[in-house]
Design an enzyme around this catalytic site. Structure first.
Site, PDB file in Angstrom:
ATOM      1  N   ALA A 228      52.989  20.087 -43.435  1.00 40.16           N
ATOM      2  CA  ALA A 228      51.676  20.699 -43.707  1.00 40.16           C
ATOM      3  C   ALA A 228      50.774  20.689 -42.463  1.00 40.16           C
ATOM      4  O   ALA A 228      50.830  19.734 -41.696  1.00 40.16           O
ATOM      5  CB  ALA A 228      50.981  19.944 -44.834  1.00 40.16           C
ATOM      6  N   PRO A 229      49.993  21.730 -42.268  1.00 43.09           N
ATOM      7  CA  PRO A 229      49.789  22.923 -43.116  1.00 43.09           C
ATOM      8  C   PRO A 229      50.806  24.043 -42.885  1.00 43.09           C
ATOM      9  O   PRO A 229      50.611  25.149 -43.370  1.00 43.09           O
ATOM     10  CB  PRO A 229      48.389  23.391 -42.713  1.00 43.09           C
ATOM     11  CG  PRO A 229      48.275  22.979 -41.277  1.00 43.09           C
ATOM     12  CD  PRO A 229      49.054  21.697 -41.121  1.00 43.09           C
ATOM     13  N   GLY A 230      51.871  23.778 -42.151  1.00 45.71           N
ATOM     14  CA  GLY A 230      52.950  24.761 -42.077  1.00 45.71           C
ATOM     15  C   GLY A 230      52.976  25.610 -40.838  1.00 45.71           C
ATOM     16  O   GLY A 230      53.693  26.616 -40.793  1.00 45.71           O
ATOM     17  N   GLY A 231      52.223  25.228 -39.811  1.00 42.74           N
ATOM     18  CA  GLY A 231      52.203  26.018 -38.565  1.00 42.74           C
ATOM     19  C   GLY A 231      53.603  26.128 -37.968  1.00 42.74           C
ATOM     20  O   GLY A 231      54.063  27.227 -37.629  1.00 42.74           O
ATOM     21  N   ASP A 248      55.979  17.541 -47.480  1.00 39.17           N
ATOM     22  CA  ASP A 248      54.784  16.821 -47.036  1.00 39.17           C
ATOM     23  C   ASP A 248      54.381  15.862 -48.151  1.00 39.17           C
ATOM     24  O   ASP A 248      54.564  16.145 -49.330  1.00 39.17           O
ATOM     25  CB  ASP A 248      53.609  17.748 -46.684  1.00 39.17           C
ATOM     26  CG  ASP A 248      52.638  17.065 -45.716  1.00 39.17           C
ATOM     27  OD1 ASP A 248      52.759  17.266 -44.486  1.00 39.17           O
ATOM     28  OD2 ASP A 248      51.772  16.286 -46.187  1.00 39.17           O
ATOM     29  N   ASP A 274      57.751  11.820 -49.952  1.00 37.07           N
ATOM     30  CA  ASP A 274      57.726  10.938 -48.788  1.00 37.07           C
ATOM     31  C   ASP A 274      59.030  11.154 -48.027  1.00 37.07           C
ATOM     32  O   ASP A 274      60.104  10.788 -48.506  1.00 37.07           O
ATOM     33  CB  ASP A 274      57.608   9.490 -49.283  1.00 37.07           C
ATOM     34  CG  ASP A 274      57.651   8.489 -48.138  1.00 37.07           C
ATOM     35  OD1 ASP A 274      57.883   8.911 -46.976  1.00 37.07           O
ATOM     36  OD2 ASP A 274      57.449   7.298 -48.394  1.00 37.07           O
ATOM     37  N   ASP A 293      57.512  16.212 -37.110  1.00 40.41           N
ATOM     38  CA  ASP A 293      56.193  16.306 -36.477  1.00 40.41           C
ATOM     39  C   ASP A 293      55.337  15.213 -37.113  1.00 40.41           C
ATOM     40  O   ASP A 293      54.584  15.461 -38.060  1.00 40.41           O
ATOM     41  CB  ASP A 293      55.634  17.711 -36.765  1.00 40.41           C
ATOM     42  CG  ASP A 293      54.371  18.025 -35.992  1.00 40.41           C
ATOM     43  OD1 ASP A 293      54.001  17.243 -35.101  1.00 40.41           O
ATOM     44  OD2 ASP A 293      53.748  19.060 -36.297  1.00 40.41           O
ATOM     45  N   CYS A 346      51.130  14.822 -31.439  1.00 44.78           N
ATOM     46  CA  CYS A 346      50.048  15.429 -30.642  1.00 44.78           C
ATOM     47  C   CYS A 346      49.248  14.273 -30.052  1.00 44.78           C
ATOM     48  O   CYS A 346      48.032  14.219 -30.171  1.00 44.78           O
ATOM     49  CB  CYS A 346      49.203  16.401 -31.456  1.00 44.78           C
ATOM     50  SG  CYS A 346      48.518  15.717 -32.958  1.00 44.78           S
TER      51      CYS A 346
END
Ligand SMILES: C[S@@+](CC[C@H](N)C(=O)[O-])C[C@H]1O[C@@H](n2cnc3c(N)ncnc32)[C@H](O)[C@@H]1O
Length: 397
Positions: A228-231, A248, A274, A293, A346
């Site tokens: 999520a959010p799916g980028g 997610d 999970d 990610d 990130c």
């Protein structure tokens, strides 16, 4: 933020652009405003609303976008609007004093690192240790304004064709990376040609490395474990026809994956689960590719989310690292031999990145790191082109 809420929770959805600018700018510079206030107040100020008002006003004075007397007048009037009419005198005195002592206050900032670099001291120390050569550049990049970057949905049109549409709409933009487009000035997404029809998405240029690194083939079984959010889910599906499961843990965020895929005319199975407990969702058939990610401190994207700098505690890093280790261990099991797992954060903190992967490789003799051709062995640092991200590509043998 002063009471612990994140910026996205605290700001109204229909926020005014000028108000948003003021709040983001104040938080980017919070270390400076805080240092000024420490010198300007004779007694500690515990009233969160008045403190926030003073920080915003000091930022407005320093940025000089509006006349100083207008800033002072508006701040004094805002006291009554906030139900703190009694603070009018204090706000007026502090701001007028700030204007009078401005040069001395600016000089004092130079001696205080948290103020000078507008990051918490522990953060500065950590970056100094992790990046003895470029720590100050990372801090400065974290205080800048982020670029707005798009990813063209190549199933619908080419990057060249979309650049042409932007030119026709009078929107200045240039190509960035292999697939992205950077706008000269940010604008609301619904004002972009074809956004609602699914021609384009907003995605930082560093995030756009995900799909190319995974070397995707049509028909592969792919797991996007923290989706999520799916980028990135959408980017994978724009690249090839895949049999993709997007997980997610957060139900509300998982709903946003479905929304995004619908807009882009893409399809995946989306489940709330999970990822660290494959027993609950895995059918036992191994995956060709796993995109992981992970949740992280977000230390590479603070210019987009300036509140992160002040909300995080140094002790949070170990908590994120433990979650990341658990997810890596669990998801390695669902990958087939010869399959690839792409680990992404990130963040710019080595503990979540280079050191996390070194620890994983030491414990998993069937894991081999693959070269990615990215600078700094996958540690992308924030700059004019992209945010701070980390990539590690692992193959199972
Ligand atoms: C960095 S974000 C993912 C961003 C996404 N990949 C994208 O490109 O749009 C991390 C996500 O992991 C999710 N998450 C955290 N712990 C998780 C877990 N144990 N299992 C599944 N998802 C998890 C969070 O809800 C969050 O949405």
């Amino acid at each position: 933020m002063l009471d612990g809420a994140s910026l996205s929770e605290a700001l109204p959805a229909d926020r005014h652009p000028a108000g948003q600018d003021l709040v983001y700018g104040t938080l980017r510079e919070y270390g400076r405003g805080d240092a000024w206030l420490a010198q300007l107040l004779r007694r500690p100020l515990n009233d969160v609303a008045v403190r926030a008002l003073l920080l915003c006003a000091l930022h407005a004075l320093r940025s000089e976008r509006r006349a100083a007397h207008t800033v002072v007048d508006q701040a004094v009037r805002a006291c009554a609007q906030l139900g703190h009419a009694a603070a009018k005198g204090l706000v007026n005195a502090v701001l007028r004093n700030a204007l009078r002592r401005r040069a001395a206050l600016e000089q004092a900032l130079e001696r205080d690192e948290a103020a000078r670099y507008a990051h918490p001291r522990w953060w500065i120390e950590r970056l100094r240790r992790d990046y003895p050569d470029v720590w100050a550049q990372i801090l400065e990049a974290g205080n800048g304004h982020p670029p707005m970057t798009l990813r063209v949905n190549r199933r619908r049109l080419s990057r060249e064709a979309y650049l042409q549409r932007l030119r026709e709409a009078g929107i200045e933009a240039c190509a960035v990376g292999d697939y992205g487009i950077r706008l000269a000035r940010p604008r609301p997404v619904h004002a972009l040609p074809g956004f609602d029809e699914g021609d384009v998405s907003v995605q930082d240029a560093a995030a756009q490395y995900a799909a190319p690194l995974l070397d995707l083939e049509p028909g592969q079984r792919v797991l996007d474990a923290c989706a999520a959010p799916g980028g990135k889910t959408a980017q994978l599906l724009e690249t090839a026809d895949l049999d993709l499961l997007a997980l997610d843990r957060d139900p509300a965020r998982a709903g946003r994956i479905e929304q995004n895929l619908r807009r882009l005319h893409l399809h995946a199975e989306v489940r709330v689960a999970d990822a660290g407990e494959p027993e609950a969702w895995w059918d036992g058939r191994p995956y060709d590719r796993v995109l992981l990610d992970v949740p992280c401190t977000g230390s590479g994207v603070v210019r987009r989310h300036p509140d992160i700098k002040w909300l995080r505690r140094e002790s949070d890093i170990a908590g994120f690292a433990a979650q990341q280790r658990r997810l890596l261990n669990a998801l390695w099991r669902v990958l087939r031999r010869g399959g690839k797992l792409l680990y992404i954060t990130c963040s710019v903190f080595a503990e979540e990145n280079r050191l996390q992967i070194a620890d994983f490789l030491a414990r998993h003799t069937d894991a081999r790191p693959l070269p990615t051709a990215l600078p700094r062995e996958g540690q992308l640092l924030p700059n004019d082109e992209h945010d701070g991200f980390y990539y590690a590509l692992l193959e199972k043998h």
